[in-house]
Design a protein around this motif. Structure first.
Motif, short mmCIF file in Angstrom:
data_model
loop_
_atom_site.label_atom_id
_atom_site.label_comp_id
_atom_site.label_asym_id
_atom_site.label_seq_id
_atom_site.Cartn_x
_atom_site.Cartn_y
_atom_site.Cartn_z
N GLY A 157 0.74 -1.25 -0.13
CA GLY A 157 0.10 0.00 0.06
C GLY A 157 0.89 1.14 0.01
N PHE A 158 1.97 1.33 0.69
CA PHE A 158 2.87 2.32 0.92
C PHE A 158 3.63 2.70 -0.39
N VAL A 159 4.11 1.81 -1.12
CA VAL A 159 4.72 2.09 -2.26
C VAL A 159 3.87 2.45 -3.36
N SER A 160 2.56 1.84 -3.30
CA SER A 160 1.87 1.94 -4.68
C SER A 160 1.12 3.32 -4.44
N SER A 161 0.87 3.75 -3.51
CA SER A 161 0.39 4.93 -3.13
C SER A 161 1.57 5.94 -3.65
N LEU A 162 2.70 5.85 -3.17
CA LEU A 162 3.75 6.86 -3.39
C LEU A 162 3.79 7.18 -4.78
N ILE A 163 3.55 6.05 -5.81
CA ILE A 163 4.08 6.41 -7.01
C ILE A 163 2.78 6.15 -8.13
N GLY A 164 1.58 6.06 -7.31
CA GLY A 164 0.44 6.26 -7.96
C GLY A 164 -0.14 5.20 -8.95
N ILE A 165 0.10 4.02 -8.36
CA ILE A 165 -0.27 2.56 -9.10
C ILE A 165 -1.38 1.93 -8.26
N GLY A 166 -2.10 0.98 -8.82
CA GLY A 166 -2.96 0.46 -8.17
C GLY A 166 -2.82 -0.77 -7.27
N GLY A 167 -1.48 -1.21 -7.20
CA GLY A 167 -0.99 -2.34 -6.21
C GLY A 167 -0.78 -3.55 -7.17
N GLY A 168 -1.33 -3.80 -8.12
CA GLY A 168 -1.12 -5.21 -8.92
C GLY A 168 0.37 -5.08 -9.24
N THR A 169 1.06 -4.02 -9.41
CA THR A 169 2.40 -4.20 -9.81
C THR A 169 3.26 -4.93 -8.69
N PHE A 170 2.85 -4.88 -7.36
CA PHE A 170 3.50 -5.71 -6.45
C PHE A 170 2.68 -7.01 -5.98
N THR A 171 1.38 -6.73 -5.94
CA THR A 171 0.47 -7.95 -5.47
C THR A 171 0.59 -8.96 -6.18
N VAL A 172 0.69 -8.71 -7.47
CA VAL A 172 0.86 -10.10 -8.70
C VAL A 172 1.96 -10.66 -8.36
N PRO A 173 3.21 -10.29 -8.46
CA PRO A 173 4.52 -10.90 -8.15
C PRO A 173 4.66 -11.67 -6.97
N VAL A 174 4.03 -11.10 -5.93
CA VAL A 174 4.13 -11.56 -4.27
C VAL A 174 3.20 -12.79 -4.30
N LEU A 175 1.76 -12.42 -4.64
CA LEU A 175 1.07 -13.97 -4.74
C LEU A 175 1.60 -14.92 -5.59
N SER A 176 1.95 -14.46 -6.94
CA SER A 176 2.49 -15.62 -7.74
C SER A 176 3.61 -16.41 -6.90
N SER A 177 4.62 -15.76 -6.38
CA SER A 177 5.71 -16.36 -6.01
C SER A 177 5.38 -17.23 -4.74
N CYS A 178 3.90 -17.07 -4.23
CA CYS A 178 3.55 -17.81 -3.19
C CYS A 178 2.49 -18.82 -3.68
N GLY A 179 2.56 -19.09 -4.88
CA GLY A 179 1.80 -20.45 -5.45
C GLY A 179 0.60 -19.78 -5.82
N TYR A 180 -0.06 -18.67 -5.81
CA TYR A 180 -1.37 -18.40 -6.47
C TYR A 180 -1.42 -18.28 -8.11
N PRO A 181 -2.37 -18.94 -8.53
CA PRO A 181 -2.70 -18.72 -9.96
C PRO A 181 -2.54 -17.29 -10.53
N VAL A 182 -1.96 -16.90 -11.57
CA VAL A 182 -1.90 -15.56 -11.96
C VAL A 182 -3.19 -14.92 -12.03
N ARG A 183 -4.16 -15.82 -12.75
CA ARG A 183 -5.46 -14.94 -12.73
C ARG A 183 -6.23 -14.51 -11.51
N ASN A 184 -6.08 -15.46 -10.33
CA ASN A 184 -6.54 -15.08 -9.17
C ASN A 184 -5.81 -14.12 -8.55
N ALA A 185 -4.37 -13.97 -8.75
CA ALA A 185 -3.58 -12.87 -8.33
C ALA A 185 -4.08 -11.61 -8.73
N VAL A 186 -4.22 -11.76 -10.16
CA VAL A 186 -4.82 -10.47 -10.93
C VAL A 186 -5.99 -9.85 -10.51
#
Length: 274
Positions: A157-186
């Motif tokens: 939340g901190f970094v996403s707000s700081l640079i004006g993005i919705g969070g997927g830039t970080f959430t998708v890689p984090v969830l994917s690295s923990c075994g989440y299917p990419v579609r569910n992560a997105v």
């Protein structure tokens, strides 16, 4: 502030194109569209003569405000397909929102050059990670739970707000690295975009309130012109991207995500260092 009408026409066209592209990306990649909106707004504001010292702040604040509408539309589309992990959403909601407020407050003490450079570094780092990570691989067996997991959404939340993005830039890689299917992560990241964008945008609005350098039609560091043009178009286009996300292969989704991030990082890094 006097505005050249040719420049103003370019600004309108650029904002409209950014709105459509951002909406498609929001639904397709879960990135909230900010990865497109921020650099387009930044360049457009410079073109029409806005003080360079606050161009990035207005770009970030306006991007966050438009992501409110985009995230709502995209999350609804993914929810109808049953792709959002609501259990995780409830566990992370408060920490993500608090991180977004903190990011907006910290941005007040940074100049446009510093914000642009930070945007570029973060975007390129994630692009490299997505490029080198093998499809289906994961770094962790699963997400941590309980209190020890809260720094993750707080930082997102901190970094996403700081640079004006919705969070997927970080959430998708984090969830994917923990075994989440990419579609569910997105899909889940599209909901997190709302938790980031609303408190983040309000914080940027308050931080810039009364700044004499603001262009016309601004509420703090939020451009009403940018919001009025971009928000309806992103809302319209987000479901198109969500439909594409369910027919395009995960590998292609990941590569598209990485390409967009890398190109944006190069552009913003050059602007910051030039």
């Amino acid at each position: 502030m006097d505005v050249n009408w040719m420049d103003f026409t370019y600004l309108i066209a650029a904002l409209a194109a950014a709105g459509v592209a951002a909406g498609i990306l929001a639904g397709l990649l879960g990135v909230g569209g900010g990865i497109v909106i921020v650099p387009v707004l930044f360049s457009s504001l410079l073109l029409v003569g806005v003080d360079p010292a606050i161009c990035m702040h207005i770009a970030v604040g306006t991007s966050l405000m438009t992501i409110v509408a985009t995230s709502l539309s995209s999350a609804r589309a993914h929810h109808r397909r049953g792709a959002i992990d609501w259990t995780l959403a409830k566990r992370w909601a408060l920490a993500i929102a608090l991180g977004a407020v903190a990011g907006g407050l910290v941005a007040r003490f940074l100049d446009s050059q510093e914000l642009s450079l930070f945007f570029a570094i973060v975007a390129m780092a994630v692009a490299i990670y997505l490029t080198v990570r093998k499809e289906g691989s994961q770094l962790f067996a699963g997400l941590p739970k309980g209190a020890k997991a809260q720094p993750i959404p707080l930082l997102i939340g901190f970094v996403s707000s700081l640079i004006g993005i919705g969070g997927g830039t970080f959430t998708v890689p984090v969830l994917s690295s923990c075994g989440y299917p990419v579609r569910n992560a997105v899909a889940t990241s599209s909901f997190f975009g709302l938790l980031i964008s609303l408190p983040g945008a309000l914080t940027f609005m308050a931080s810039g309130w009364g700044d004499p350098r603001l262009p016309p039609l601004s509420l703090g560091y939020v451009s009403l012109l940018g919001f009025v043009i971009i928000a309806p178009l992103t809302t319209l286009a987000a479901p198109w991207g969500a439909r594409m996300a369910h027919v395009v292969s995960p590998n292609i989704l990941r590569r598209l995500f990485a390409i967009f991030l890398a190109l944006t990082a190069i552009k913003m890094g050059y602007s910051a260092l030039a």
